[in-house]
Write a protein that holds these residues in place. Structure first.
Motif, short mmCIF file in Angstrom:
data_model
loop_
_atom_site.label_atom_id
_atom_site.label_comp_id
_atom_site.label_asym_id
_atom_site.label_seq_id
_atom_site.Cartn_x
_atom_site.Cartn_y
_atom_site.Cartn_z
N VAL A 79 0.84 -1.20 0.00
CA VAL A 79 0.00 0.00 0.00
C VAL A 79 0.87 1.25 0.00
CG1 VAL A 79 -1.99 -1.02 1.16
CG2 VAL A 79 -0.19 -0.02 2.52
N ILE A 80 0.29 2.31 -0.49
CA ILE A 80 0.91 3.64 -0.39
C ILE A 80 -0.04 4.48 0.43
CG2 ILE A 80 1.66 5.68 -1.65
CD1 ILE A 80 2.24 3.80 -4.02
N ILE A 81 0.45 4.94 1.58
CA ILE A 81 -0.36 5.72 2.50
C ILE A 81 0.20 7.14 2.54
CG2 ILE A 81 -1.13 5.99 4.89
CD1 ILE A 81 -0.76 2.98 5.22
N ARG A 82 -0.68 8.11 2.36
CA ARG A 82 -0.29 9.51 2.48
C ARG A 82 -1.02 10.11 3.68
NH1 ARG A 82 -0.87 8.49 -2.79
NH2 ARG A 82 0.96 8.72 -4.10
N THR A 83 -0.23 10.69 4.58
CA THR A 83 -0.79 11.37 5.73
C THR A 83 -0.50 12.85 5.58
OG1 THR A 83 1.21 11.11 7.05
CG2 THR A 83 -0.44 9.36 7.22
N VAL B 228 -3.47 1.98 12.42
CA VAL B 228 -2.97 0.80 11.71
C VAL B 228 -1.49 0.68 12.00
CG1 VAL B 228 -4.68 0.81 9.85
CG2 VAL B 228 -2.60 2.13 9.59
N VAL B 229 -0.99 -0.54 11.94
CA VAL B 229 0.42 -0.80 12.20
C VAL B 229 1.03 -1.37 10.92
CG1 VAL B 229 2.08 -2.07 13.61
CG2 VAL B 229 -0.05 -1.27 14.62
N THR B 230 2.18 -0.81 10.52
CA THR B 230 2.85 -1.28 9.31
C THR B 230 3.83 -2.38 9.66
OG1 THR B 230 4.68 0.28 9.45
CG2 THR B 230 2.68 1.03 8.34
N ILE B 231 4.37 -3.01 8.62
CA ILE B 231 5.35 -4.08 8.82
C ILE B 231 6.65 -3.52 9.39
CG2 ILE B 231 6.44 -4.07 6.55
CD1 ILE B 231 5.90 -7.24 6.77
N ASP B 232 6.87 -2.21 9.24
CA ASP B 232 8.06 -1.55 9.79
C ASP B 232 7.84 -1.11 11.23
OD1 ASP B 232 9.20 -1.79 7.24
OD2 ASP B 232 8.23 0.07 6.62
N ASN B 233 6.75 -1.56 11.85
CA ASN B 233 6.38 -1.27 13.23
C ASN B 233 6.11 0.22 13.46
OD1 ASN B 233 5.67 -2.26 15.70
ND2 ASN B 233 7.71 -2.10 16.58
N GLU B 234 5.53 0.87 12.47
CA GLU B 234 5.11 2.26 12.61
C GLU B 234 3.61 2.29 12.83
OE1 GLU B 234 6.57 4.98 9.68
OE2 GLU B 234 8.19 3.62 9.18
N VAL B 235 3.17 3.10 13.77
CA VAL B 235 1.75 3.23 14.08
C VAL B 235 1.25 4.50 13.39
CG1 VAL B 235 0.05 3.51 15.91
CG2 VAL B 235 2.07 2.08 16.29
N ILE B 236 0.22 4.35 12.56
CA ILE B 236 -0.35 5.47 11.82
C ILE B 236 -1.80 5.63 12.26
CG2 ILE B 236 -0.89 6.38 9.55
CD1 ILE B 236 1.27 4.49 8.43
N MET B 237 -2.14 6.81 12.70
CA MET B 237 -3.52 7.10 13.10
C MET B 237 -4.39 7.17 11.85
SD MET B 237 -3.27 7.20 16.34
CE MET B 237 -4.86 7.81 16.81
N ILE B 238 -5.55 6.54 11.89
CA ILE B 238 -6.46 6.51 10.74
C ILE B 238 -6.98 7.90 10.42
CG2 ILE B 238 -8.69 5.62 9.89
CD1 ILE B 238 -8.10 3.04 11.37
N GLU B 239 -7.18 8.72 11.44
CA GLU B 239 -7.69 10.08 11.21
C GLU B 239 -6.65 10.97 10.51
OE1 GLU B 239 -6.71 12.07 15.55
OE2 GLU B 239 -8.65 11.13 15.21
N ASP B 240 -5.37 10.59 10.55
CA ASP B 240 -4.32 11.36 9.88
C ASP B 240 -4.15 10.96 8.41
OD1 ASP B 240 -3.84 12.65 12.25
OD2 ASP B 240 -2.11 11.43 12.80
N ILE B 241 -4.74 9.84 7.99
CA ILE B 241 -4.55 9.36 6.63
C ILE B 241 -5.38 10.20 5.67
CG2 ILE B 241 -4.90 7.41 5.06
CD1 ILE B 241 -4.45 5.56 7.43
N ILE B 242 -4.69 10.76 4.66
CA ILE B 242 -5.37 11.54 3.63
C ILE B 242 -5.80 10.61 2.50
CG2 ILE B 242 -5.05 13.33 1.89
CD1 ILE B 242 -3.05 14.63 3.86
N SER B 243 -4.92 9.71 2.08
CA SER B 243 -5.27 8.75 1.04
C SER B 243 -4.52 7.45 1.26
CB SER B 243 -4.96 9.31 -0.36
OG SER B 243 -3.57 9.39 -0.55
N ILE B 244 -5.14 6.37 0.82
CA ILE B 244 -4.52 5.07 0.89
C ILE B 244 -4.89 4.34 -0.40
CG2 ILE B 244 -6.45 4.13 2.20
CD1 ILE B 244 -4.46 2.19 3.50
N GLU B 245 -3.91 3.73 -1.04
CA GLU B 245 -4.18 2.98 -2.27
C GLU B 245 -3.35 1.73 -2.30
OE1 GLU B 245 -1.63 5.10 -5.65
OE2 GLU B 245 -3.01 6.46 -4.65
N LYS B 246 -3.96 0.69 -2.84
CA LYS B 246 -3.25 -0.58 -2.97
C LYS B 246 -2.36 -0.50 -4.19
CE LYS B 246 -6.08 -3.96 -3.04
NZ LYS B 246 -7.12 -5.00 -2.95
#
Length: 96
Positions: A53-57, A74-92
């Motif tokens: 995925v490509i996530i833009r916050t 959400v938690v990435t494979i790199d062990n980074e925690v990303i708040m869903i409310e901060d996500i502007i776009s997400i695409e597979k």
């Protein structure tokens, strides 16, 4: 050879236009909802960490895979925690 009896064929007297009454178009210009994409990733067939995925916050951009989802992050494979409310776009990523 013995002749078989005829089959009953009822007459259709009403107009059949079922396909004309309901029609749904997919809007290609509309960006998919973030919740819909997350549901597709985590509830789809296979494992979510196999889907890139490509996530833009508002602060950063991530090119990663997702491992876990909570109610607010959400938690990435790199062990980074990303708040869903901060996500502007997400695409597979294509090709997965």
């Amino acid at each position: 050879m013995k002749e078989l009896p005829k089959i009953y064929k009822g007459d259709i007297t009403k107009n059949i236009d079922n396909n004309k009454k309901v029609c749904r178009f997919k809007n290609e210009n509309k960006s998919p909802d973030i919740e819909e994409v997350l549901k597709e990733i985590f509830n789809g067939i296979g494992y979510p960490y196999n889907i890139g995925v490509i996530i833009r916050t508002k602060d950063n951009s991530y090119d990663t895979t997702l491992v876990s989802r909570g109610s607010k992050n959400v938690v990435t494979i790199d062990n980074e925690v990303i708040m869903i409310e901060d996500i502007i776009s997400i695409e597979k990523k294509t090709g997965n």
